[in-house]
Design an enzyme around this catalytic site. Sequence first.
Site, short mmCIF file in Angstrom:
data_model
loop_
_atom_site.label_atom_id
_atom_site.label_comp_id
_atom_site.label_asym_id
_atom_site.label_seq_id
_atom_site.Cartn_x
_atom_site.Cartn_y
_atom_site.Cartn_z
N LEU A 85 39.17 13.11 -32.29
CA LEU A 85 38.02 11.52 -31.84
C LEU A 85 37.75 11.63 -30.68
O LEU A 85 37.27 9.96 -29.83
CB LEU A 85 39.31 10.75 -32.78
CG LEU A 85 39.54 10.71 -33.87
CD1 LEU A 85 40.18 8.77 -34.06
CD2 LEU A 85 38.25 10.13 -35.20
N VAL A 128 34.31 12.90 -28.20
CA VAL A 128 33.20 12.27 -28.19
C VAL A 128 32.05 12.44 -29.61
O VAL A 128 32.00 11.07 -30.35
CB VAL A 128 32.05 12.56 -27.07
CG1 VAL A 128 32.04 13.48 -26.68
CG2 VAL A 128 30.52 11.22 -27.46
N MET A 129 32.57 13.44 -29.57
CA MET A 129 31.98 13.81 -31.27
C MET A 129 32.22 13.64 -32.96
O MET A 129 31.89 13.68 -33.14
CB MET A 129 31.85 15.96 -31.08
CG MET A 129 30.15 16.27 -30.28
SD MET A 129 29.10 15.74 -30.89
CE MET A 129 28.56 16.82 -31.81
N GLY A 130 33.29 13.90 -32.47
CA GLY A 130 34.19 13.02 -33.60
C GLY A 130 34.20 12.34 -34.08
O GLY A 130 33.76 11.46 -35.09
N LYS A 166 23.91 27.96 -36.69
CA LYS A 166 23.79 26.63 -35.64
C LYS A 166 23.77 27.80 -33.80
O LYS A 166 23.76 27.42 -33.05
CB LYS A 166 25.28 25.77 -35.64
CG LYS A 166 25.23 25.19 -34.31
CD LYS A 166 24.34 24.21 -33.83
CE LYS A 166 24.61 23.30 -33.12
NZ LYS A 166 25.62 23.59 -31.65
N HIS A 214 20.44 28.51 -33.55
CA HIS A 214 19.85 27.49 -32.62
C HIS A 214 19.64 26.75 -31.49
O HIS A 214 19.07 26.85 -30.30
CB HIS A 214 19.96 25.61 -33.50
CG HIS A 214 20.02 25.06 -32.79
ND1 HIS A 214 21.03 24.16 -32.01
CD2 HIS A 214 19.20 23.67 -33.18
CE1 HIS A 214 20.59 22.93 -31.83
NE2 HIS A 214 19.44 22.55 -32.66
N GLU A 221 16.99 27.02 -28.08
CA GLU A 221 17.06 25.20 -27.10
C GLU A 221 17.32 26.57 -25.91
O GLU A 221 16.18 25.87 -24.95
CB GLU A 221 18.85 24.77 -27.28
CG GLU A 221 19.09 23.60 -26.28
CD GLU A 221 20.63 23.31 -27.53
OE1 GLU A 221 20.62 22.90 -28.59
OE2 GLU A 221 21.10 23.07 -27.00
N ARG A 266 20.40 31.56 -15.81
CA ARG A 266 22.01 30.69 -15.62
C ARG A 266 22.22 31.29 -14.92
O ARG A 266 22.92 30.45 -14.08
CB ARG A 266 22.29 30.81 -16.89
CG ARG A 266 21.04 29.55 -17.54
CD ARG A 266 21.87 28.40 -19.38
NE ARG A 266 21.30 27.34 -19.87
CZ ARG A 266 21.59 27.02 -20.85
NH1 ARG A 266 23.13 25.97 -20.65
NH2 ARG A 266 20.46 25.87 -21.82
N HIS A 303 19.41 65.74 -29.38
CA HIS A 303 19.60 64.09 -29.76
C HIS A 303 18.73 64.12 -31.02
O HIS A 303 18.47 63.42 -32.10
CB HIS A 303 19.79 63.06 -29.83
CG HIS A 303 20.82 62.75 -28.27
ND1 HIS A 303 21.81 62.95 -28.78
CD2 HIS A 303 20.98 61.55 -27.20
CE1 HIS A 303 23.43 62.36 -27.97
NE2 HIS A 303 22.31 62.38 -26.92
P1 NBP Z 1 36.21 18.44 -26.88
O1 NBP Z 1 35.22 19.78 -27.13
O2 NBP Z 1 36.22 18.27 -25.74
O3 NBP Z 1 37.34 18.39 -27.57
C1 NBP Z 1 38.54 17.10 -27.30
C2 NBP Z 1 38.93 17.07 -28.64
O4 NBP Z 1 39.90 18.56 -29.39
C3 NBP Z 1 40.11 16.07 -28.48
O5 NBP Z 1 40.15 15.12 -29.80
C4 NBP Z 1 41.54 16.87 -28.65
O6 NBP Z 1 42.36 15.88 -28.62
C5 NBP Z 1 41.61 17.88 -28.86
N1 NBP Z 1 42.16 19.11 -29.18
C6 NBP Z 1 42.17 19.51 -28.34
BR1 NBP Z 1 41.46 19.73 -26.75
N2 NBP Z 1 43.63 20.72 -28.65
C7 NBP Z 1 44.08 20.14 -29.25
C8 NBP Z 1 45.33 20.63 -30.00
N3 NBP Z 1 45.33 22.21 -29.85
N4 NBP Z 1 45.21 20.14 -31.63
C9 NBP Z 1 44.57 19.06 -31.53
N5 NBP Z 1 43.98 19.35 -31.20
C10 NBP Z 1 43.18 19.21 -30.71
O7 NBP Z 1 35.34 17.40 -28.01
P2 NBP Z 1 34.29 17.05 -28.25
O8 NBP Z 1 33.10 17.26 -27.19
O9 NBP Z 1 33.98 15.97 -29.30
O10 NBP Z 1 33.63 18.50 -29.46
C11 NBP Z 1 34.05 18.43 -31.12
C12 NBP Z 1 33.61 19.65 -31.19
O11 NBP Z 1 32.07 19.66 -31.36
C13 NBP Z 1 33.40 20.88 -30.18
O12 NBP Z 1 33.37 22.36 -31.39
C14 NBP Z 1 32.40 20.80 -29.85
O13 NBP Z 1 32.03 22.77 -29.29
C15 NBP Z 1 31.23 20.38 -30.57
N6 NBP Z 1 30.09 20.11 -30.77
C16 NBP Z 1 30.36 18.93 -29.51
C17 NBP Z 1 28.19 18.54 -29.47
C18 NBP Z 1 28.51 18.20 -27.79
O14 NBP Z 1 26.89 17.87 -27.70
N7 NBP Z 1 29.57 17.48 -27.23
C19 NBP Z 1 28.06 18.89 -29.84
C20 NBP Z 1 27.64 19.85 -30.81
C21 NBP Z 1 29.33 20.66 -30.87
P3 NBP Z 1 44.00 15.19 -27.79
O15 NBP Z 1 42.32 14.21 -27.48
O16 NBP Z 1 44.28 14.50 -27.55
O17 NBP Z 1 43.03 15.75 -26.02
#
Ligand code: NBP
Length: 477
Positions: free
Chosen positions: A12, A14-16, A184, A187, A191, A289, A453
Amino acid sequence: MTELADLGVTGLAVMGANLARNAARKGLRVAVHNRSNERTEHLLAEHGHEGAFVGTRSVEEFVAALSKPRAIIIMVKAGQPTDDVIAELVPHLDEGDIIVDGGNALFSDTRRRERELAARNILFVGMGISGGEEGALEGPSMMPGGAKAAWERIAPMVTKMAVSVDGTPCCAHMGPDGAGHYVKMVHNGIEYADMQLIAEAYDLMRTVYGMKAKEIAEVFATWNTGDLDSYLIEITAIVLAKQDAATGSALVDMIRDEAEQKGTGRWTAQSALELGVPITAITEAVFARALSGRPAQRAAAAKALSHAPMAQRKAGPAEIAMIRDALYASKIVAYAQGFEQLEVASKQYGWDLDLGLIATIWRGGCIIRAAFLDRIKEGYASHADAPSLLLQPYFRDGVLKAEQAWRDVVILAVQSGVAVPAFASCLAYFDGLRRERGPANLLQGLRDYFGAHTYRRFDKEGTFHTRWPQDGSEVEV
Ligand code: NBP
């Protein structure tokens, strides 16, 4: 007894959290869970009123809160954390339950996870999600891959959560196992290319024509009304126009020119190298980059290899139009390359990807959303057999119309000492593609000389080798 939830979301950040809120706002009953309970409590305290949430404090409680067959979306940091969460969930799941990984997983990891879970009769969906945090909340573009049976079960829920364009949800089943995460990934690669092309256009206006950020912002705002109409062009105008509160100058002038990357662009390039697909725009964007991330080296080179000061040029409508054309033509090439990569990967991995459908679901919610994707969708509907997007009539005509300006811009950049790796590599690709006979005959001759070759000939079938160091005669091998 509490009513069971339709869907579970674990992870949970930001994304979740936003995805869970999105689902709840669409009328789904959502069980939520996070490794550390603070995030769950924060979500419920701040947004619990937005819909039907079931807060849970352990994996057992989370799984027990879900109706069967269960559907669980994992939104944690990609990589080992995803495997850790799967390992924690599995002992509590039943056959037929569905795990959806919505993180940015590497497609080969998704293929492995799908295989391992299928062996335990648990369905695994690798779902690419694009749109950043705002998209996750308001409606992202979603690219699920995995077993058809899993898609049929989750489709009514996820299509509700995705954004719709012209009544069509930007969410569709991409294909088996890693197909969704691969789409994705490409994509994100596109981007990268799109953003690099925008940065090069900006650099030309700034460096060659001495335009201020605010003036360039106005140019991008105008471009956003034509063929280039897209989210990235729209936000470019906004970012360039933003004033820095602390200094009063343009914020963009205060931001360090060191681009970071999370890896999906690099993965796209790596996969293209493995598949042998020439995606020069994406690869140049990744390298640009990387070069930007070497400030000390660049500072030293700026002194040691300094460029003579440029004569100030004035940008009138013709010069701006020229840059626009170069950007548009390069963008067509970048997309043609990305779609070719999808096509080749689809054959390699047996995914049967529908390229028109992919263009359709990228029209909204995601970062590369653009009017342009409507044209790609239409192109695949009417000219699916064209060997490249570049040869579909709409894009062929567009690129030919822009060609002269494109060349002029690359010449101007080269003469001015302004790096335009994406513009130039797209043009080189275009020139390489439209040569029926390129210079690779010489490469084959050289390879045959030093490594025996062999080569093939235009005038007869077969494989040949010239006995270069011996008597120079040719033999068929
Ligand atoms: P993050 O990529 O920053 O991950 C944080 C989350 O992972 C927290 O809920 C954290 O739990 C949990 N976590 C970790 Br770190 N290790 C864990 C483990 N061993 N067991 C259980 N939970 C664990 O979060 P996000 O930026 O919301 O992105 C989530 C996913 O969505 C990523 O895979 C990201 O690549 C993808 N995504 C992100 C975007 C974007 O714009 N940010 C866009 C599209 C996709 P905790 O709170 O207990 O530390």
